[in-house]
Design an enzyme around this catalytic site. Structure first.
Site, PDB file in Angstrom:
ATOM      1  CG  ASP A 120       2.029   2.036  -0.395  1.00  0.00           C
ATOM      2  OD1 ASP A 120       2.682   1.554   0.547  1.00  0.00           O
ATOM      3  OD2 ASP A 120       0.812   1.812  -0.569  1.00  0.00           O
ATOM      4  CG  HIS A 127      -1.144  -7.235   1.634  1.00  0.00           C
ATOM      5  ND1 HIS A 127      -2.476  -7.041   1.953  1.00  0.00           N
ATOM      6  CD2 HIS A 127      -0.859  -6.359   0.641  1.00  0.00           C
ATOM      7  CE1 HIS A 127      -2.967  -6.074   1.186  1.00  0.00           C
ATOM      8  NE2 HIS A 127      -2.017  -5.642   0.368  1.00  0.00           N
ATOM      9  NE  ARG A 136      -3.231 -11.842  -9.776  1.00  0.00           N
ATOM     10  CZ  ARG A 136      -2.806 -10.934  -8.890  1.00  0.00           C
ATOM     11  NH1 ARG A 136      -3.332  -9.723  -8.884  1.00  0.00           N
ATOM     12  NH2 ARG A 136      -1.854 -11.226  -8.025  1.00  0.00           N
ATOM     13  CD  GLU A 193      -3.419  -1.284   1.252  1.00  0.00           C
ATOM     14  OE1 GLU A 193      -2.397  -0.622   0.995  1.00  0.00           O
ATOM     15  OE2 GLU A 193      -3.929  -2.111   0.476  1.00  0.00           O
ATOM     16  CD  GLU A 195       0.963   0.474   3.452  1.00  0.00           C
ATOM     17  OE1 GLU A 195       2.074   0.932   3.110  1.00  0.00           O
ATOM     18  OE2 GLU A 195       0.012   0.320   2.657  1.00  0.00           O
ATOM     19  CG  ASP A 227      -2.203   3.011   1.151  1.00  0.00           C
ATOM     20  OD1 ASP A 227      -2.760   4.028   0.712  1.00  0.00           O
ATOM     21  OD2 ASP A 227      -1.851   2.048   0.435  1.00  0.00           O
ATOM     22  NE  ARG A 231      -8.514  -2.531  -0.093  1.00  0.00           N
ATOM     23  CZ  ARG A 231      -7.202  -2.447  -0.027  1.00  0.00           C
ATOM     24  NH1 ARG A 231      -6.489  -2.106  -1.096  1.00  0.00           N
ATOM     25  NH2 ARG A 231      -6.571  -2.697   1.105  1.00  0.00           N
ATOM     26  CD  GLN A 234      -6.567  -0.810  -4.753  1.00  0.00           C
ATOM     27  OE1 GLN A 234      -7.205  -0.760  -3.704  1.00  0.00           O
ATOM     28  NE2 GLN A 234      -5.387  -1.376  -4.823  1.00  0.00           N
ATOM     29  CE  LYS A 247      -3.918   1.287  -2.527  1.00  0.00           C
ATOM     30  NZ  LYS A 247      -3.772   0.549  -1.271  1.00  0.00           N
ATOM     31  CB  THR A 251      -1.343   8.432   2.848  1.00  0.00           C
ATOM     32  OG1 THR A 251      -1.680   8.043   1.514  1.00  0.00           O
ATOM     33  CG2 THR A 251      -0.457   7.370   3.485  1.00  0.00           C
ATOM     34  CB  THR A 338      -1.105  -4.218   3.509  1.00  0.00           C
ATOM     35  OG1 THR A 338      -1.705  -3.250   2.673  1.00  0.00           O
ATOM     36  CG2 THR A 338      -2.070  -4.653   4.590  1.00  0.00           C
ATOM     37  CD  GLU A 352      -4.556  -8.869   3.452  1.00  0.00           C
ATOM     38  OE1 GLU A 352      -3.702  -9.729   3.640  1.00  0.00           O
ATOM     39  OE2 GLU A 352      -4.358  -7.653   3.682  1.00  0.00           O
TER      40      GLU A 352
HETATM   41 CA    CA Z   1      -0.475   0.286   0.523  1.00  0.00          CA
END
Ligand code: CA
Length: 405
Positions: A120, A127, A136, A193, A195, A227, A231, A234, A247, A251, A338, A352
């Site tokens: 991935d 993204h 961050r 996600e 994708e 995906d 969170r 993760q 993850k 999928t 993503t 997001e």
């Molecule tokens: Ca992904």
């Protein structure tokens, strides 16, 4: 010269016309799963059609995955595609072929490919920047390597599941920065996600590399991919080795795989790469794909991510994945990362869309920050077709069911 017109009822001018022709594995009530191609709202049962025509490669259609077909390579697949187009456009073939058309409503679509390795990527600048800003806020949005190589990680191929498979809310450890110690329980920040997935047709030898120019030689086709991401799990586990249990629980991929040839009209320029990447990653000409994506939650469109905004091209991802001499094999799958566009309504994840769970977004009469049990996600994809209209890629759906405690 006008493009040939299909005789299949309702297919001409539809999103599944003869310029599309995605492959899949289907089953009927009384027969074993096998390979078919979609035309309009029908599946053409390829095995009996190929047997009638004494096609040399007829055996690849009697399989329960597309891998033997994909392994034929680009040139022989071009021949197969040409044969299918002639079956579906030549009135003289109609009497022989029509009995092998099965309405979609009468088939059950299965997992289309036997997935080898699964990688991935993280190729959308929007993204990656959004995630950087959310997690961050006091640092640069992109990490220093991001514009020099397509960042990726190895995922879990055994839990790649076909569209329509229920997604069981994962259990796991999570710890918010303000918590004293981790706790265990059902994921509380379940996400998607949106994708695109790419599948390898023919592989390489150990030590070999796939150059940018050989992308189409080794890539069979494209599929929708979700995906699913836990969170909270993760966030606690990912430093320093990257995504793991957040993850690997599932999928989802579409059950239709669109051959690369159907996307000939979809290639477009990348948005621009600065700094110029190292020579093995340099592309010449249109290397991006103009694919429109729609994310639906419980029937409501919540986002429309544009694939053409992706920073890194699929050819660059494959070149990077093999530049160290690692092999790829038939059925290896890689995902784009993503897809998020520039503006809020083009974001490809709930992380997001809710800007770090702080701003609930509207879903019909309700609001969401993350997925709730019972929620159903459908991701749809369309692209310009070679016939002048738009083709649809297979959609990816999944419904969230409660954690098994
Ligand atoms: Ca992904």
């Amino acid at each position: 010269m006008t493009a040939p017109t299909t005789w299949v009822t309702g297919a001409a001018g539809s999103a599944y016309d003869v310029d599309n022709l995605p492959y899949g594995v289907f089953a009927t009530a009384d027969e074993e799963p096998r390979v078919g191609v979609r035309i309009g709202d029908f599946v053409l049962d390829l095995a009996p059609a190929a047997a009638t025509d004494l096609l040399e490669v007829a055996h690849v259609f009697e399989q329960q995955s597309l891998n033997p077909l994909m392994a034929l390579g680009r040139e022989r697949n071009a021949g197969v595609r040409q044969w299918i187009v002639s079956l579906l456009t030549d009135e003289g073939e109609r009497a022989d072929v029509e009995p092998h058309l099965i309405p979609l409503a009468e088939v059950e679509m299965r997992m289309p490919i036997e997935v080898g390795d699964y990688v991935d990527f993280y190729a959308s600048e929007h993204h990656a920047s959004n995630v950087g800003k959310i997690f961050r806020p006091d640092q640069a949005a992109l990490l220093p390597n991001w514009k020099h190589l397509p960042v990726g990680y190895h995922g879990r191929s055994g839990t790649v599941v076909p569209s329509g498979t229920d997604i069981i809310r994962p259990m796991g450890q999570r710890k918010a920065p303000t918590d004293d110690a981790p706790t265990f329980g059902p994921c509380t920040r379940l996400d998607i996600e949106a994708e695109l997935g790419f599948v390898v047709g023919t592989g390489t030898e150990l030590g070999g590399r796939v150059s940018i120019d050989d992308f189409a030689e080794h890539t069979f086709g494209v599929m929708g991919l979700n995906d699913w991401s836990a969170r909270d799990i993760q966030a606690w586990e990912y430093v320093p080795l990257g995504p793991f249990l957040g993850k690997s629980f599932a999928t989802s991929i579409s059950t239709w795989v669109t051959p690369l040839a159907a996307l000939d009209a979809a290639w477009t320029d990348l948005p621009g790469q600065d700094p110029e990447p190292l020579p093995y990653l340099q592309v010449d000409g249109p290397a991006g794909l103009d694919i429109e994506i729609e994310v639906l939650l419980n029937g409501h469109v919540v986002s429309r991510p544009p694939y053409r905004t992706m920073y890194w091209s699929p050819a660059q991802m494959l070149a990077h994945m093999t530049v160290n001499g690692a092999t790829v094999r038939t059925g290896d799958l890689w995902a784009s990362g993503t897809v998020s566009g520039e503006v809020a309504e083009q974001r490809g994840s709930f992380l997001e869309l809710s800007w770090g769970w702080r701003e609930p977004f509207r879903v019909g009469d309700e609001e969401r920050v993350a997925l709730e049990d019972g929620d159903e996600v459908v991701i749809r994809y369309t692209a310009p077709g070679t016939g002048g209209g738009r083709i649809a890629l297979g959609e990816v759906s999944g419904r969230i069911v409660p954690a098994s405690e």
